[in-house]
Design an enzyme around this catalytic site. Structure first.
Site, PDB file in Angstrom:
ATOM      1  N   ASN A   1     -18.932 -11.692 -32.109  1.00  0.00           N
ATOM      2  CA  ASN A   1     -19.842 -12.145 -31.220  1.00  0.00           C
ATOM      3  C   ASN A   1     -19.339 -13.634 -31.058  1.00  0.00           C
ATOM      4  O   ASN A   1     -19.110 -13.818 -29.860  1.00  0.00           O
ATOM      5  CB  ASN A   1     -21.230 -12.467 -32.393  1.00  0.00           C
ATOM      6  CG  ASN A   1     -22.443 -12.904 -31.608  1.00  0.00           C
ATOM      7  OD1 ASN A   1     -22.397 -13.323 -30.379  1.00  0.00           O
ATOM      8  ND2 ASN A   1     -23.736 -12.141 -31.883  1.00  0.00           N
ATOM      9  N   ASP A   2     -19.468 -14.661 -31.671  1.00  0.00           N
ATOM     10  CA  ASP A   2     -19.254 -16.050 -31.311  1.00  0.00           C
ATOM     11  C   ASP A   2     -17.692 -16.049 -30.955  1.00  0.00           C
ATOM     12  O   ASP A   2     -17.443 -16.853 -29.959  1.00  0.00           O
ATOM     13  CB  ASP A   2     -19.231 -17.037 -32.529  1.00  0.00           C
ATOM     14  CG  ASP A   2     -20.524 -16.939 -33.222  1.00  0.00           C
ATOM     15  OD1 ASP A   2     -21.647 -16.787 -32.521  1.00  0.00           O
ATOM     16  OD2 ASP A   2     -20.759 -16.707 -34.507  1.00  0.00           O
ATOM     17  N   VAL A   3     -16.859 -15.399 -31.279  1.00  0.00           N
ATOM     18  CA  VAL A   3     -15.435 -15.450 -30.656  1.00  0.00           C
ATOM     19  C   VAL A   3     -15.159 -14.937 -29.397  1.00  0.00           C
ATOM     20  O   VAL A   3     -14.072 -15.043 -28.737  1.00  0.00           O
ATOM     21  CB  VAL A   3     -14.365 -14.813 -31.858  1.00  0.00           C
ATOM     22  CG1 VAL A   3     -14.358 -15.549 -33.176  1.00  0.00           C
ATOM     23  CG2 VAL A   3     -14.850 -13.309 -32.066  1.00  0.00           C
TER      24      VAL A   3
ATOM     25  N   ALA B   1     -22.993 -18.252 -35.926  1.00  0.00           N
ATOM     26  CA  ALA B   1     -23.273 -19.783 -35.323  1.00  0.00           C
ATOM     27  C   ALA B   1     -24.576 -19.930 -34.833  1.00  0.00           C
ATOM     28  O   ALA B   1     -25.238 -20.979 -34.661  1.00  0.00           O
ATOM     29  CB  ALA B   1     -22.224 -19.755 -33.928  1.00  0.00           C
TER      30      ALA B   1
END
Length: 470
Positions: free
Chosen positions: A396-398, A437
């Site tokens: 997701n965040d990466v 996050a």
């Protein structure tokens, strides 16, 4: 024999230290990590043998019993703990290392106190450091374990004036340390310092969210090494000092690498109260999911298989969702089927994907994914513009493009995998819920992105079945 024994012991320590350094070097690459671990284990065996020979008065029966019990527990853990639970185990083992160092410091203080010996300044300094670092490592690692295991919320746990309260506790520890220099025989003050270090460990880690857990694991690993080195000064053992320093230094370097990969400073990680899973919009069978008025494009297993099977190149981006679903073996099977069709398959590994450094590498190694197919972020990013399909599995965040341009985003400036630059992107995810996050991912709403909602292993299994029919 007594004449040559001290020299033999020091040579043994030197060889053991050399093997530790070689082992650490080999751990830097997935292809040599297993051999590195074995080399370091041989070094530890030599260190233990040297230490046993160095001590003249020992209860070898109790030592043998401890070795047998510890070996049995270690063997059971190695066989029973799933690879997906490695972050929890690493956190727990970090804590045990801190506990051992703190106990050594407490035991040495008690020995000096009961023997009626004069407690020198150097002894007090090493004992204080052992208690402080070891206590913080122990309880901090236990909190990290509880967060990773789901026993505590992954989101930051905060309360009013938390940081000033932590500073007050640290100040109390420093004042108590100063008093101990004046009255080293005061057992009550010493026990109070032990309690303060344990409380500090808890309060330092609970405000850290799940997004920063890889950094926390790495930092606690470094602290466990520093604690071991402090314990080495307590018992005057050169090997323990060297081994602890190596672990502490390598852990600190890895911590810096993790912070750089997230574009965050260590101070912001420890005091920023950032991260934590939050609920987001759910998915629907019609291919429309809301985040405001945004809509996503979905495709089924048959369409996904055709897109993957007829591509020239596919890059797989594993994330924590793959770990939770234990889908690494299914992913390997999908890659094998694509390669059968002549597709060039690679894996893109982000430094902080998962919940500990190297989490994805460990899982893919368990599935016997060839090491040459694993690419670090810096190596794979220039290739995405030429990639036909980027397959994101639970990350997701990466992979959030907001990190490149949205200065208001918490992940702004964080280096990401440039999957949005591929010709097409397929994202496998249970829903549109946010990641650690706690922010929405604009990748999901791009025209070139196709969503496949569901558990990673179930979706991958369906893709494998469809690809086999191509």
């Amino acid at each position: 024999m007594n004449l040559w024994l001290p020299s033999a012991i020091q040579i043994t320590y030197l060889v053991a230290a050399s093997l530790f350094i070689i082992g650490l070097k080999k751990l830097g690459s997935p292809a040599t990590a297993r051999n590195g671990n074995l080399v370091a284990a041989v070094g530890m065996l030599l260190a233990v043998v040297g230490t046993l020979l160095d001590q003249q008065v020992l209860n070898y029966t109790m030592i043998l019993i401890g070795i047998v019990i510890g070996s049995l527990i270690g063997a059971v853990i190695a066989y029973k703990v799933a690879m997906t639970d490695m972050p929890q185990m690493v956190g727990l083992l970090n804590g045990l290392g801190g506990a051992a160092s703190a106990l050594v410091a407490v035991g040495e203080f008690w020995r000096l106190l009961t023997a009626g010996e004069t407690i020198g300044i150097s002894a007090i300094v090493t004992v204080i450091l052992g208690v402080l670092i070891g206590g913080i490592t122990l309880t901090g690692s236990l909190v990290a374990f509880a967060k990773l295991q789901g026993l505590l919320p992954g989101a930051p746990i905060t309360f009013p004036f938390q940081q000033p309260f932590n500073l007050a506790l640290l100040a109390a520890f420093v004042v108590s340390s100063g008093y101990l220099f004046v009255q080293p025989e005061n057992l009550a003050v010493f026990l109070g310092m032990v309690a303060l270090s344990a409380i500090l460990g808890v309060l330092v880690v609970i405000p850290i969210g799940g997004a920063d857990m890889p950094v926390v694991i790495s930092l606690l690993n470094s602290l466990s090494g520093v604690a071991a080195s402090a314990a080495g000064f307590v018992v005057m053992n050169n090997m323990l000092i060297i081994a602890g320093a190596l672990v502490g230094a390598s852990g600190l370097i890895l911590t810096q690498i993790m912070c750089k990969a997230m574009n965050r400073s260590l101070v912001s990680v420890l005091f920023g109260a950032f991260g934590g899973e939050t609920a987001g919009g759910g998915s629907t069978a019609t291919g429309s999911a809301s985040s405001g008025e945004k809509a996503v494009h979905t495709l089924d297993a048959e369409e996904g298989a055709m897109m993957l099977g007829y591509a020239r190149s596919v890059v797989i981006i594993p994330g924590y969702g793959m770990a939770v679903a234990q889908a690494q073996h299914s992913v390997r099977e999908l890659a094998d089927q694509l390669e059968r069709l002549g597709v060039d398959v690679k894996y893109a590994i982000h430094p902080v994907a998962g919940r500990m450094p190297g989490h994805m590498n460990v899982l893919l190694a368990e599935a016997n994914v060839p090491y040459p197919q694993l690419y670090d972020m810096d190596d794979i990013n220039p290739e995405f513009e030429r990639v036909d399909v980027a397959l994101v599995i639970g990350a997701n965040d990466v992979v959030n493009p907001a990190a490149r341009h949205d200065s208001s985003s918490p992940v702004y400036g964080m280096p990401i995998l440039d999957v949005d630059k591929a010709h097409h992107t397929i994202v496998i995810k249970r829903s549109l819920n946010t990641g650690f996050a706690g922010i929405d991912n604009e990748l999901f709403y791009k025209d070139k992105t196709m969503m496949m909602f569901g558990g990673a292993r179930d979706v991958i299994t369906k893709l494998v079945s469809e690809v086999k029919q191509l």
